[in-house]
Design a protein around this motif. Structure first.
Motif, PDB file in Angstrom:
ATOM      1  N   LEU A 107     -62.338 -33.914  21.229  1.00  0.00           N
ATOM      2  CA  LEU A 107     -63.459 -34.805  21.514  1.00  0.00           C
ATOM      3  C   LEU A 107     -62.975 -36.197  21.896  1.00  0.00           C
ATOM      4  N   ASP A 108     -61.992 -36.716  21.170  1.00  0.00           N
ATOM      5  CA  ASP A 108     -61.447 -38.039  21.490  1.00  0.00           C
ATOM      6  C   ASP A 108     -60.744 -38.051  22.843  1.00  0.00           C
ATOM      7  N   LEU A 109     -60.025 -36.982  23.133  1.00  0.00           N
ATOM      8  CA  LEU A 109     -59.353 -36.888  24.431  1.00  0.00           C
ATOM      9  C   LEU A 109     -60.363 -36.872  25.569  1.00  0.00           C
ATOM     10  N   GLN A 110     -61.414 -36.108  25.424  1.00  0.00           N
ATOM     11  CA  GLN A 110     -62.445 -36.044  26.461  1.00  0.00           C
ATOM     12  C   GLN A 110     -63.136 -37.394  26.637  1.00  0.00           C
ATOM     13  N   GLY A 113     -61.286 -39.628  28.965  1.00  0.00           N
ATOM     14  CA  GLY A 113     -61.109 -39.211  30.352  1.00  0.00           C
ATOM     15  C   GLY A 113     -60.153 -38.067  30.588  1.00  0.00           C
ATOM     16  N   TYR A 114     -59.681 -37.415  29.540  1.00  0.00           N
ATOM     17  CA  TYR A 114     -58.781 -36.271  29.708  1.00  0.00           C
ATOM     18  C   TYR A 114     -59.585 -35.019  30.038  1.00  0.00           C
ATOM     19  N   SER A 115     -59.048 -34.217  30.932  1.00  0.00           N
ATOM     20  CA  SER A 115     -59.625 -32.894  31.186  1.00  0.00           C
ATOM     21  C   SER A 115     -58.945 -31.914  30.237  1.00  0.00           C
ATOM     22  N   VAL A 116     -59.746 -31.114  29.553  1.00  0.00           N
ATOM     23  CA  VAL A 116     -59.222 -30.235  28.504  1.00  0.00           C
ATOM     24  C   VAL A 116     -59.453 -28.781  28.867  1.00  0.00           C
ATOM     25  N   PHE A 129     -54.959 -25.758  23.243  1.00  0.00           N
ATOM     26  CA  PHE A 129     -55.533 -26.465  24.388  1.00  0.00           C
ATOM     27  C   PHE A 129     -54.466 -27.299  25.075  1.00  0.00           C
ATOM     28  N   LYS A 130     -54.759 -27.637  26.306  1.00  0.00           N
ATOM     29  CA  LYS A 130     -53.931 -28.546  27.077  1.00  0.00           C
ATOM     30  C   LYS A 130     -54.859 -29.591  27.684  1.00  0.00           C
ATOM     31  N   ALA A 131     -54.505 -30.861  27.520  1.00  0.00           N
ATOM     32  CA  ALA A 131     -55.294 -31.956  28.072  1.00  0.00           C
ATOM     33  C   ALA A 131     -54.436 -32.732  29.065  1.00  0.00           C
ATOM     34  N   GLU A 132     -55.066 -33.191  30.138  1.00  0.00           N
ATOM     35  CA  GLU A 132     -54.328 -33.902  31.183  1.00  0.00           C
ATOM     36  C   GLU A 132     -55.164 -35.046  31.722  1.00  0.00           C
ATOM     37  N   ASN A 133     -54.495 -36.156  31.939  1.00  0.00           N
ATOM     38  CA  ASN A 133     -55.128 -37.329  32.546  1.00  0.00           C
ATOM     39  C   ASN A 133     -54.093 -38.025  33.414  1.00  0.00           C
ATOM     40  N   ARG A 134     -54.098 -37.693  34.702  1.00  0.00           N
ATOM     41  CA  ARG A 134     -53.120 -38.208  35.653  1.00  0.00           C
ATOM     42  C   ARG A 134     -51.701 -37.816  35.226  1.00  0.00           C
TER      43      ARG A 134
END
Length: 278
Positions: A107-110, A113-116, A129-134
């Motif tokens: 939730l904090d990552l999203q 602005g992170y895509s999860v 899960f994997k989260a990515e932001n640039r």
């Protein structure tokens, strides 16, 4: 290691002083050369030879320093960071189960602005899960017991994912293990930062969150993007990390590592026979 560092610092101080003296002498000579030339050509030759000697001496010392200490400096600095770091940090999150904890992190990552992507498979290994932001990556694994083999296996998969599948040449990544129990060897590996590229354009950090003790193990005394990501998302706190979240206890692996580094020698290191973590 301490004696080796003392010799390195002495040679570095000498090299730095020699370069400064050589530069000052050259600039002075350039300024007074016309006046000296009018007085004596011999004096000009002496000044020229002196400047040449200083330049060659500085280059020789520079070559000696980097040939002997250049490759080991980054390695020893990373070990010193592990030894000087707090043994562990305390999470400020209230969640007690793995599922609740991971969901709170997502939730904090999203929100930032992170895509999860949940339940991702990379090189036949399952990530929750994997989260990515640039150029920022965050990988998470839930496990009952985190050990050394887990960290090494998942680290290889993350390296493959970033460099081969995503073709990234710059970035910061965090691998977070949310576990009920962290083994000592896994805790020791959590203090390492894995750099990739000649200029270390990619850095990968490991964080081990042990829910049973509320401890988070990672390298937290160096200000990096990875440190910030772990503090913000794993611990749910800001940087610099407040004293209330810093454990004061020195861990056994740090004592063992300090003892092990007493046997450090440059010959074995250059031959590839010396490792901080066996």
């Amino acid at each position: 290691m301490k004696e080796f560092r003392k010799k390195q610092k002495r040679l570095y101080a000498f090299m730095k002083a020699l370069i400064i003296v050589a530069a000052i002498c050259i600039f002075i000579f350039i300024g007074i050369k016309p006046a000296v030339a009018q007085v004596s050509t011999v004096a000009v030759m002496v000044c020229n030879y002196t400047c040449d000697f200083l330049i060659l001496s500085a280059m020789a010392v520079l070559f000696i320093y980097y040939s002997k200490y250049g490759k080991s400096d980054a390695f020893l600095t990373s070990v010193e960071n592990e030894l000087s770091d707090a043994g562990y940090y305390l999470t400020s999150r209230a969640e007690n189960t793995q599922n609740d904890y991971v969901n709170a992190v997502i939730l904090d990552l999203q929100n930032c602005g992170y895509s999860v992507n949940r339940n991702v498979e990379i090189n036949e290994l399952e990530f929750d899960f994997k989260a990515e932001n640039r150029k920022e990556f965050f990988y998470c694994i839930k496990t009952d017991n985190a050990d050394k083999n887990d960290i090494l296996a998942y680290l290889d998969s993350v390296i493959y994912d970033i460099t081969v599948k995503n073709l990234k040449r710059k970035g910061n990544a965090v691998i977070c293990f949310v576990t009920d129990k962290a083994e000592d060897e896994a805790i020791a590996l959590s203090k390492m930062i894995t750099p990739l590229g000649k200029k270390e354009q990619i850095k990968i950090a490991v964080a081990v969150c042990e829910l049973s003790s509320r401890r988070v193990y990672f390298l937290g005394n160096i200000k990096t993007k990875c440190q910030q990501m772990i503090a913000n998302f794993v611990m749910n706190c800001d940087v610099p990390i407040k004293e209330q979240y810093i454990g004061k206890e020195r861990l056994p692996f740090q004592v063992e590592l300090e003892e092990h580094m007493k046997s450090f020698n440059i010959k074995d290191f250059k031959a590839g026979n010396f490792y901080a973590h066996e």
